[in-house]
Write an enzyme that holds these catalytic residues in place. Structure first.
Site, short mmCIF file in Angstrom:
data_model
loop_
_atom_site.label_atom_id
_atom_site.label_comp_id
_atom_site.label_asym_id
_atom_site.label_seq_id
_atom_site.Cartn_x
_atom_site.Cartn_y
_atom_site.Cartn_z
N ASN A 10 0.83 -1.44 0.04
CA ASN A 10 0.10 -0.26 0.05
C ASN A 10 1.00 1.09 0.17
O ASN A 10 1.25 1.37 0.91
CB ASN A 10 -1.14 0.13 1.78
CG ASN A 10 -1.72 1.51 1.27
OD1 ASN A 10 -1.84 1.62 0.35
ND2 ASN A 10 -1.79 1.15 2.35
N TRP A 11 0.79 2.02 -1.60
CA TRP A 11 2.11 3.50 -1.27
C TRP A 11 1.40 4.38 -0.65
O TRP A 11 1.89 5.46 -0.25
CB TRP A 11 2.49 3.00 -2.72
CG TRP A 11 3.18 2.06 -3.58
CD1 TRP A 11 3.60 0.92 -2.65
CD2 TRP A 11 3.91 2.08 -4.40
NE1 TRP A 11 4.06 0.33 -3.32
CE2 TRP A 11 4.54 0.57 -4.70
CE3 TRP A 11 3.41 2.91 -5.98
CZ2 TRP A 11 5.09 0.04 -6.21
CZ3 TRP A 11 4.47 2.35 -7.12
CH2 TRP A 11 4.81 0.70 -7.09
N LYS A 12 0.28 4.36 -0.20
CA LYS A 12 -0.52 5.41 0.46
C LYS A 12 -0.55 7.03 -0.38
O LYS A 12 -0.25 6.82 -1.59
CB LYS A 12 0.10 5.32 1.61
CG LYS A 12 -0.18 4.00 2.88
CD LYS A 12 -0.15 4.48 4.11
CE LYS A 12 0.60 2.89 4.95
NZ LYS A 12 -0.32 3.46 6.27
N HIS A 104 -9.34 1.23 5.03
CA HIS A 104 -8.80 1.72 5.81
C HIS A 104 -8.26 2.13 6.98
O HIS A 104 -9.42 3.17 6.86
CB HIS A 104 -7.07 2.12 4.35
CG HIS A 104 -5.55 1.68 5.12
ND1 HIS A 104 -5.46 2.88 6.21
CD2 HIS A 104 -4.78 0.90 5.19
CE1 HIS A 104 -4.36 2.54 6.33
NE2 HIS A 104 -3.39 1.43 5.92
N GLU A 106 -7.35 5.11 7.89
CA GLU A 106 -6.81 6.21 7.19
C GLU A 106 -7.98 7.00 7.32
O GLU A 106 -8.23 7.73 7.21
CB GLU A 106 -5.48 6.62 6.59
CG GLU A 106 -3.97 5.64 7.60
CD GLU A 106 -3.25 5.74 6.84
OE1 GLU A 106 -3.26 5.44 5.67
OE2 GLU A 106 -2.51 5.07 7.48
N GLU A 176 -6.12 -4.85 10.36
CA GLU A 176 -4.46 -4.15 10.74
C GLU A 176 -4.84 -3.00 11.92
O GLU A 176 -5.86 -1.98 11.98
CB GLU A 176 -4.72 -2.79 9.61
CG GLU A 176 -4.19 -3.84 8.42
CD GLU A 176 -3.26 -2.44 6.63
OE1 GLU A 176 -2.63 -2.74 6.63
OE2 GLU A 176 -4.29 -1.44 7.30
N GLY A 182 2.53 2.08 10.84
CA GLY A 182 3.37 3.02 10.90
C GLY A 182 4.37 3.06 11.49
O GLY A 182 4.86 4.62 12.26
N SER A 222 3.20 -2.22 10.83
CA SER A 222 5.01 -2.46 10.53
C SER A 222 5.64 -3.37 10.12
O SER A 222 6.08 -4.03 10.86
CB SER A 222 5.41 -2.20 12.19
OG SER A 222 4.54 -0.50 12.24
N GLY A 243 2.92 -1.16 4.70
CA GLY A 243 3.32 0.42 3.76
C GLY A 243 4.40 1.03 3.66
O GLY A 243 4.98 1.01 2.60
#
Ligand code: PGA
Length: 268
Positions: A10-12, A104, A106, A176, A182, A222, A243
């Protein structure tokens, strides 16, 4: 029950087109060295504007699948119309995507996405012939309050509401824990496996045991080259949503490589 592992990056909101292109080149060169039977299913999710810099890599067994697939990081449930800033399933498909990450944390946290919206997105994705990667997970406060299982069970029940057993079976869930995303602090693999088993039992309740046995449930938060082997050694962890460690070809490829030992079917 053997489920083909998935390693998803997931390159966000990272990487402009030239950066995405060079990261993709590093990953695709690595993946191209191996047969699909040796690899996990590899998925990468760039920002929308960089999707044109990457492409799926077909499976080498003659089936219609891919050994590397492209995912959208989000979508809208409507097909088209006055939804400024949104993107439809058909548009992602047109751009070459076969997966879409939804729910997600976020997006739930910063863009107020609700379980109801995530359920609508999952239905639209499946109706469009793509595969949703449905994210769920608890906050640190929820974990400390002892409500992790009930919270996640609720997220999953609502996400899967009204979806057929066949469609549930082909979907992907990513567990997650928000406190692990992160932060460099991965959830203990045994505990992640326990929660994922619990999620699988909720899927069985919603869609039957056969769907629960087929659905792939990933761990995210992570994940690094140093954590993946222990995570993948657990009975119910079917792969990872990654990520930070997916933003460098070296670390992402190392995660793929460490997952390869346990991969034994083609892309399907
Ligand atoms: P991380 O992100 O690997 O950087 O923790 C995972 C995710 O948010 O999907």
């Amino acid at each position: 029950m053997s489920r083909k592992p998935i390693i998803a990056g997931n390159w966000k909101m990272n990487l402009c087109q030239n950066e995405a292109k060079s990261l993709f080149e590093g990953i695709s060169a690595f993946v191209s060295n191996y047969k699909a039977t040796e690899l996990p299913t590899v998925v990468i999710a760039p920002v929308f504007t960089s999707i044109n810099q990457v492409h799926s890599i077909p499976c080498d067994c003659g089936c219609n699948g891919y050994k590397l697939s492209v995912a959208g990081q989000n979508c809208h449930w409507e097909a088209s119309g006055a939804y400024t800033g949104e993107i439809s399933v058909e548009m992602l498909k047109d751009a070459g995507c076969s997966y879409v990450i939804i729910g997600h944390s976020e997006r739930r946290q910063y863009f107020s996405e609700t379980d109801e919206m995530i359920n609508k997105k999952a239905k639209a994705i499946l109706a469009g012939g793509l595969i949703p990667i449905i994210c769920c997970g608890e906050s640190l406060e929820q974990r400390e309050a002892g409500v992790t299982d009930s919270w996640i069970a609720g997220q999953i029940r609502k996400a899967l509401e009204g979806i057929s057993s066949d469609d549930v079976a082909k979907s992907v869930i990513a567990y997650e824990p928000i406190w692990a995303i992160g932060t460099g602090k991965s959830c203990d693999a045994e505990e992640a496996n326990r929660v994922i088993k619990m999620i699988r039992s909720v899927v069985a309740e919603c869609a039957g045991q056969a769907s629960a046995d087929s659905i792939r449930i990933l761990y995210g938060g992570s994940v690094k080259p140093s954590t993946i082997e222990e995570q993948m050694s657990k009975s119910d962890i079917d792969g990872a949503l990654i990520g930070g460690a997916s933003l460098k070809a070296d670390s992402f490829n190392e995660i793929i490589e460490k997952t390869m030992k346990i991969s034994s079917s083609c892309c399907c």
